[in-house]
Design a protein around this motif. Structure first.
Motif, PDB file in Angstrom:
ATOM      1  N   ILE A  12       0.809  -1.247   0.066  1.00 25.46           N
ATOM      2  CA  ILE A  12      -0.241  -0.064  -0.145  1.00 25.46           C
ATOM      3  C   ILE A  12       0.909   1.169   0.085  1.00 25.46           C
ATOM      4  O   ILE A  12       0.659   2.244  -0.678  1.00 25.46           O
ATOM      5  CB  ILE A  12      -0.963   0.051   1.470  1.00 25.46           C
ATOM      6  CG1 ILE A  12      -2.200  -1.186   0.920  1.00 25.46           C
ATOM      7  CG2 ILE A  12      -1.517   1.441   1.318  1.00 25.46           C
ATOM      8  CD1 ILE A  12      -2.857  -1.273   2.241  1.00 25.46           C
ATOM      9  N   ASN A  13       1.757   1.393   0.880  1.00 27.76           N
ATOM     10  CA  ASN A  13       2.762   2.415   0.864  1.00 27.76           C
ATOM     11  C   ASN A  13       3.468   2.567  -0.452  1.00 27.76           C
ATOM     12  O   ASN A  13       3.636   3.603  -0.927  1.00 27.76           O
ATOM     13  CB  ASN A  13       4.034   2.413   2.004  1.00 27.76           C
ATOM     14  CG  ASN A  13       3.076   2.504   3.070  1.00 27.76           C
ATOM     15  OD1 ASN A  13       2.049   2.944   3.480  1.00 27.76           O
ATOM     16  ND2 ASN A  13       4.010   1.734   4.559  1.00 27.76           N
ATOM     17  N   LEU A  14       4.020   1.534  -1.162  1.00 29.53           N
ATOM     18  CA  LEU A  14       4.784   1.616  -2.325  1.00 29.53           C
ATOM     19  C   LEU A  14       3.674   2.164  -3.592  1.00 29.53           C
ATOM     20  O   LEU A  14       3.973   3.215  -4.267  1.00 29.53           O
ATOM     21  CB  LEU A  14       5.484   0.454  -2.813  1.00 29.53           C
ATOM     22  CG  LEU A  14       6.513  -0.097  -1.976  1.00 29.53           C
ATOM     23  CD1 LEU A  14       6.864  -1.391  -2.429  1.00 29.53           C
ATOM     24  CD2 LEU A  14       7.538   1.017  -2.191  1.00 29.53           C
ATOM     25  N   ALA A  15       2.520   1.721  -3.484  1.00 25.25           N
ATOM     26  CA  ALA A  15       1.485   2.167  -4.219  1.00 25.25           C
ATOM     27  C   ALA A  15       1.096   3.561  -4.195  1.00 25.25           C
ATOM     28  O   ALA A  15       1.048   4.494  -5.042  1.00 25.25           O
ATOM     29  CB  ALA A  15       0.106   1.519  -4.043  1.00 25.25           C
ATOM     30  N   ALA A  16       0.858   4.109  -2.874  1.00 23.67           N
ATOM     31  CA  ALA A  16       0.681   5.518  -2.562  1.00 23.67           C
ATOM     32  C   ALA A  16       2.027   6.385  -3.056  1.00 23.67           C
ATOM     33  O   ALA A  16       1.663   7.446  -3.808  1.00 23.67           O
ATOM     34  CB  ALA A  16       0.550   5.672  -1.243  1.00 23.67           C
ATOM     35  N   ILE A  17       3.115   6.089  -3.113  1.00 19.86           N
ATOM     36  CA  ILE A  17       4.193   6.721  -3.393  1.00 19.86           C
ATOM     37  C   ILE A  17       4.253   6.743  -4.828  1.00 19.86           C
ATOM     38  O   ILE A  17       4.621   7.857  -5.481  1.00 19.86           O
ATOM     39  CB  ILE A  17       5.717   6.231  -3.001  1.00 19.86           C
ATOM     40  CG1 ILE A  17       5.692   6.313  -1.361  1.00 19.86           C
ATOM     41  CG2 ILE A  17       6.805   6.563  -3.645  1.00 19.86           C
ATOM     42  CD1 ILE A  17       6.825   5.282  -0.860  1.00 19.86           C
TER      43      ILE A  17
END
Length: 122
Positions: free
Chosen positions: A68-73
């Motif tokens: 989720i964090n990588l997708a948000a970045i």
């Protein structure tokens, strides 16, 4: 999520860090040499050691949070680039309205004749 904090003697901290780094469930491994004062040693800490203790639902939750964090970045980066593209297109359009392009035959004579005259060979 589980956190492990350990103080290891300086001569044993590489072996401890290697053991933790080999586990796929260990993330964010930090070794601070000489940080511990009493007892003297190296401070070793890490986050998400769920697989080391067999708590697989915790490891899955950590992996999901990482995705989720990588997708948000990536999404934030793409949105930033899209906004910049729109902005610079807007700036180019405004510049074109203020100073429309001139054809070569409409340019002032100083621009057309800006080349240096050829020198005589002799």
């Amino acid at each position: 999520m589980l956190h492990l904090r350990e103080i290891a003697p300086a001569d044993q901290s590489p072996a401890v860090a290697d053991l933790l780094a080999a586990d796929p469930g260990v993330t964010h491994l930090v070794v601070l040499p000489g940080a511990a004062r009493q007892p003297v040693g190296d401070y070793i800490t890490n986050v998400a050691v769920a697989s080391a203790y067999g708590v697989w639902h915790e490891a899955a939750g950590s992996a999901l949070q990482l995705v989720i964090n990588l997708a948000a970045i990536v999404l934030a980066g793409l949105l930033t680039l899209a906004v910049q593209l729109c902005w610079w297109r807007h700036v180019a359009r405004r510049a074109a309205l203020v100073m429309p392009r001139q054809r070569a035959d409409q340019r002032p004579s100083s621009v057309r004749a800006s080349r240096r005259p050829r020198r005589d060979a002799g």
